[in-house]
Design a protein around this motif. Structure first.
Motif, PDB file in Angstrom:
ATOM      1  N   GLY A   1       0.697  -1.127   0.072  1.00  0.00           N
ATOM      2  CA  GLY A   1      -0.040   0.020   0.002  1.00  0.00           C
ATOM      3  C   GLY A   1       0.894   1.395   0.060  1.00  0.00           C
ATOM      4  O   GLY A   1       1.944   1.342  -0.193  1.00  0.00           O
ATOM      5  N   SER A   2       0.087   2.240   0.452  1.00  0.00           N
ATOM      6  CA  SER A   2       1.025   3.906   0.305  1.00  0.00           C
ATOM      7  C   SER A   2       1.914   4.043   1.455  1.00  0.00           C
ATOM      8  O   SER A   2       1.665   3.064   2.545  1.00  0.00           O
ATOM      9  CB  SER A   2      -0.137   4.622   0.116  1.00  0.00           C
ATOM     10  N   ALA A   3       2.636   4.882   1.415  1.00  0.00           N
ATOM     11  CA  ALA A   3       3.353   5.051   2.621  1.00  0.00           C
ATOM     12  C   ALA A   3       2.429   5.213   3.841  1.00  0.00           C
ATOM     13  O   ALA A   3       3.079   4.950   4.861  1.00  0.00           O
ATOM     14  CB  ALA A   3       4.130   6.419   2.325  1.00  0.00           C
ATOM     15  N   ASP A   4       1.246   5.902   3.702  1.00  0.00           N
ATOM     16  CA  ASP A   4       0.336   6.122   4.816  1.00  0.00           C
ATOM     17  C   ASP A   4       0.059   4.863   5.423  1.00  0.00           C
ATOM     18  O   ASP A   4      -0.379   4.614   6.721  1.00  0.00           O
ATOM     19  CB  ASP A   4      -0.666   7.061   4.466  1.00  0.00           C
ATOM     20  N   ASP A   5      -0.466   3.871   4.200  1.00  0.00           N
ATOM     21  CA  ASP A   5      -0.947   2.636   4.955  1.00  0.00           C
ATOM     22  C   ASP A   5       0.058   1.933   5.730  1.00  0.00           C
ATOM     23  O   ASP A   5       0.080   1.233   6.617  1.00  0.00           O
ATOM     24  CB  ASP A   5      -1.058   1.734   3.595  1.00  0.00           C
ATOM     25  N   GLN A   6       1.402   2.009   5.148  1.00  0.00           N
ATOM     26  CA  GLN A   6       2.580   1.175   5.747  1.00  0.00           C
ATOM     27  C   GLN A   6       2.900   1.855   7.243  1.00  0.00           C
ATOM     28  O   GLN A   6       3.211   1.128   8.162  1.00  0.00           O
ATOM     29  CB  GLN A   6       3.730   1.417   5.008  1.00  0.00           C
ATOM     30  N   ALA A   7       2.797   3.111   7.310  1.00  0.00           N
ATOM     31  CA  ALA A   7       2.787   3.627   8.532  1.00  0.00           C
ATOM     32  C   ALA A   7       1.862   3.549   9.583  1.00  0.00           C
ATOM     33  O   ALA A   7       2.183   2.755  10.976  1.00  0.00           O
ATOM     34  CB  ALA A   7       3.127   5.166   8.253  1.00  0.00           C
ATOM     35  N   ALA A   8       0.673   3.413   9.016  1.00  0.00           N
ATOM     36  CA  ALA A   8      -0.628   2.819  10.199  1.00  0.00           C
ATOM     37  C   ALA A   8      -0.368   1.552  10.640  1.00  0.00           C
ATOM     38  O   ALA A   8      -0.630   1.201  11.550  1.00  0.00           O
ATOM     39  CB  ALA A   8      -1.769   3.121   9.127  1.00  0.00           C
ATOM     40  N   ARG A   9       0.244   0.703   9.501  1.00  0.00           N
ATOM     41  CA  ARG A   9       0.372  -0.841   9.946  1.00  0.00           C
ATOM     42  C   ARG A   9       1.343  -0.958  10.888  1.00  0.00           C
ATOM     43  O   ARG A   9       1.332  -1.934  11.710  1.00  0.00           O
ATOM     44  CB  ARG A   9       0.677  -1.475   8.699  1.00  0.00           C
ATOM     45  N   ALA A  10       2.461  -0.159  10.651  1.00  0.00           N
ATOM     46  CA  ALA A  10       3.651  -0.248  11.815  1.00  0.00           C
ATOM     47  C   ALA A  10       3.098   0.417  13.173  1.00  0.00           C
ATOM     48  O   ALA A  10       3.580  -0.605  13.990  1.00  0.00           O
ATOM     49  CB  ALA A  10       4.853   0.610  11.381  1.00  0.00           C
ATOM     50  N   PHE A  11       2.229   1.242  13.260  1.00  0.00           N
ATOM     51  CA  PHE A  11       1.694   1.673  14.564  1.00  0.00           C
ATOM     52  C   PHE A  11       0.718   0.675  15.093  1.00  0.00           C
ATOM     53  O   PHE A  11       0.897   0.408  16.417  1.00  0.00           O
ATOM     54  CB  PHE A  11       1.080   2.877  13.876  1.00  0.00           C
ATOM     55  N   LEU A  12       0.146   0.049  14.150  1.00  0.00           N
ATOM     56  CA  LEU A  12      -0.995  -0.818  14.679  1.00  0.00           C
ATOM     57  C   LEU A  12      -0.020  -2.071  15.317  1.00  0.00           C
ATOM     58  O   LEU A  12      -0.345  -2.674  16.190  1.00  0.00           O
ATOM     59  CB  LEU A  12      -1.763  -1.513  13.582  1.00  0.00           C
ATOM     60  N   HIS A  13       1.094  -2.689  14.621  1.00  0.00           N
ATOM     61  CA  HIS A  13       1.778  -3.568  15.204  1.00  0.00           C
ATOM     62  C   HIS A  13       2.419  -3.518  16.443  1.00  0.00           C
ATOM     63  O   HIS A  13       2.491  -4.334  17.266  1.00  0.00           O
ATOM     64  CB  HIS A  13       2.898  -4.184  13.764  1.00  0.00           C
ATOM     65  N   SER A  14       2.807  -2.281  16.577  1.00  0.00           N
ATOM     66  CA  SER A  14       3.504  -1.746  17.848  1.00  0.00           C
ATOM     67  C   SER A  14       2.685  -1.934  18.999  1.00  0.00           C
ATOM     68  O   SER A  14       2.926  -2.634  20.163  1.00  0.00           O
ATOM     69  CB  SER A  14       4.204  -0.297  17.594  1.00  0.00           C
ATOM     70  N   TRP A  15       1.359  -1.425  18.788  1.00  0.00           N
ATOM     71  CA  TRP A  15       0.313  -1.576  19.720  1.00  0.00           C
ATOM     72  C   TRP A  15      -0.050  -2.883  19.954  1.00  0.00           C
ATOM     73  O   TRP A  15      -0.192  -3.463  21.228  1.00  0.00           O
ATOM     74  CB  TRP A  15      -0.645  -0.583  19.164  1.00  0.00           C
ATOM     75  N   LEU A  16      -0.173  -3.742  18.863  1.00  0.00           N
ATOM     76  CA  LEU A  16      -0.807  -5.135  19.243  1.00  0.00           C
ATOM     77  C   LEU A  16       0.224  -5.846  19.781  1.00  0.00           C
ATOM     78  O   LEU A  16      -0.086  -6.796  20.680  1.00  0.00           O
ATOM     79  CB  LEU A  16      -0.963  -5.644  17.881  1.00  0.00           C
ATOM     80  N   ARG A  17       1.660  -5.444  19.455  1.00  0.00           N
ATOM     81  CA  ARG A  17       2.586  -6.366  20.229  1.00  0.00           C
ATOM     82  C   ARG A  17       2.825  -6.200  21.726  1.00  0.00           C
ATOM     83  O   ARG A  17       2.837  -7.072  22.445  1.00  0.00           O
ATOM     84  CB  ARG A  17       4.044  -5.971  19.508  1.00  0.00           C
ATOM     85  N   THR A  18       2.342  -4.821  22.043  1.00  0.00           N
ATOM     86  CA  THR A  18       2.476  -4.615  23.440  1.00  0.00           C
ATOM     87  C   THR A  18       1.274  -5.327  24.088  1.00  0.00           C
ATOM     88  O   THR A  18       1.403  -5.938  25.282  1.00  0.00           O
ATOM     89  CB  THR A  18       2.448  -3.101  23.482  1.00  0.00           C
ATOM     90  N   VAL A  19       0.088  -5.190  23.592  1.00  0.00           N
ATOM     91  CA  VAL A  19      -1.065  -5.775  24.255  1.00  0.00           C
ATOM     92  C   VAL A  19      -1.104  -7.142  24.253  1.00  0.00           C
ATOM     93  O   VAL A  19      -1.377  -7.765  25.270  1.00  0.00           O
ATOM     94  CB  VAL A  19      -2.262  -5.290  23.291  1.00  0.00           C
ATOM     95  N   LEU A  20      -0.944  -7.969  23.291  1.00  0.00           N
ATOM     96  CA  LEU A  20      -0.766  -9.208  23.004  1.00  0.00           C
ATOM     97  C   LEU A  20       0.297  -9.988  24.026  1.00  0.00           C
ATOM     98  O   LEU A  20       0.088 -10.916  24.668  1.00  0.00           O
ATOM     99  CB  LEU A  20      -0.801  -9.654  21.805  1.00  0.00           C
ATOM    100  N   SER A  21       1.492  -9.228  23.906  1.00  0.00           N
ATOM    101  CA  SER A  21       2.422  -9.744  24.834  1.00  0.00           C
ATOM    102  C   SER A  21       2.050  -9.729  26.278  1.00  0.00           C
ATOM    103  O   SER A  21       2.329 -10.692  26.991  1.00  0.00           O
ATOM    104  CB  SER A  21       3.863  -9.096  24.810  1.00  0.00           C
ATOM    105  N   ALA A  22       1.380  -8.681  26.778  1.00  0.00           N
ATOM    106  CA  ALA A  22       1.170  -8.594  28.028  1.00  0.00           C
ATOM    107  C   ALA A  22       0.136  -9.552  28.558  1.00  0.00           C
ATOM    108  O   ALA A  22      -0.031 -10.211  29.534  1.00  0.00           O
ATOM    109  CB  ALA A  22       0.635  -7.150  28.532  1.00  0.00           C
TER     110      ALA A  22
END
Length: 283
Positions: A132-153
């Motif tokens: 996807g676009s640069a915006d899509d990739q940035a949003a995906r990276a942000f989501l992954h960072s949040w999910l990683r924190t929540v799911l790991s906890a």
């Protein structure tokens, strides 16, 4: 201590009257051992699929089995999940971590963790695919960072309750996405498996060593299609049962000793392990 965040605890207190912590002179909440026992009982009910709205009645009446049967046929409805998913997607697109967390905590205060994962977190993850676009990739990276924190906890707090067979969970793919591993690990824990998450780009020799040292009873690999060949997998399967899930198309016809899981959803992998151990117990 319990793994339940303060926002959820306040919702259980104010909205449902499930707990009544004491207060300090400055208004801070004090949770007694009795409160903590009550919270753990609520978590058990949620794990069994009982909605938080029914938890007080179940605790008062002590009829968890009947309530669990009712809960299995109770669905909050697609509109409810769709509204929550829309809010979370909006939070991702505007990089609002607080909005994401508040929506997630609201869902956790209402529904069982397994429902939240299946109806909310997994669909949210799928809405932001690679590319996807640069915006899509940035949003995906942000989501992954949040999910990683929540799911790991969540995995950290829930793994202490699992008492079933030990499963090593990893992927041999280089540059693989670890979010499916975390989602899959939580599903395994929900089914009683003790899960050791090794992460991405783990070679088969390292998996064999880890399996021996941990006493793992099986290895589950999630693949995006890049497994580095089948020779190592077949060698590993000589030591411990190996299941490969995800994009298994490149491996079709080459699985001499390991098991390919049909279907690219994490649920198929969990069902395959459930079937394997149920058959072994009945043999």
């Amino acid at each position: 201590m319990t793994g339940v965040n303060p926002v959820t605890l306040r919702a259980w207190e104010r909205r449902y009257g499930l707990i009544r912590p004491q207060r300090t002179p400055k208004g801070h909440r004090l949770y007694t051992e009795r409160d903590i026992d009550r919270i753990n009982q609520i978590l058990v009910l949620l794990d069994r699929g009982i909605p938080i709205s029914q938890a007080r009645q179940v605790l008062d009446e002590g009829d968890g089995d009947a309530a669990a049967t009712t809960a299995e046929t109770t669905d909050p409805g697609e509109d409810t999940w769709s509204a929550l998913l829309t809010r979370m997607r909006t939070g991702v697109t505007v990089y609002d971590e607080q909005a994401l967390s508040e929506c997630y905590e609201e869902a956790c205060s209402l529904f069982a963790p397994s429902q939240v994962q299946h109806h909310l977190l997994a669909p949210l993850y799928r809405q932001f695919p690679p590319g996807g676009s640069a915006d899509d990739q940035a949003a995906r990276a942000f989501l992954h960072s949040w999910l990683r924190t929540v799911l790991s906890a969540r995995m950290h707090h829930r793994c202490r309750r699992a008492a079933g067979p030990r499963v090593l969970l990893a992927t041999t793919d280089s540059g693989a996405d670890d979010i499916p591993l975390l989602l899959l690990g939580l599903q395994l824990i929900d089914h009683g498996f003790r899960t050791a998450l090794l992460g991405c780009a783990v070679d088969t020799d390292a998996l064999a060593t880890a399996a021996r040292q941990t006493g793992a009873e099986s290895v589950l690999l999630w693949t995006g299609g890049d497994t580095g060949g089948t020779a190592g997998l077949n060698r590993l399967a000589g030591d411990v049962p190996v299941f490969v899930a995800g994009n298994t198309a490149p491996l079709q016809g080459h699985a001499e000793r390991f098991t390919l899981v049909d279907g690219e959803d994490t649920g198929a992998a969990v069902r395959a392990l459930d079937t394997h151990y149920n058959q072994r117990q009945s043999a």
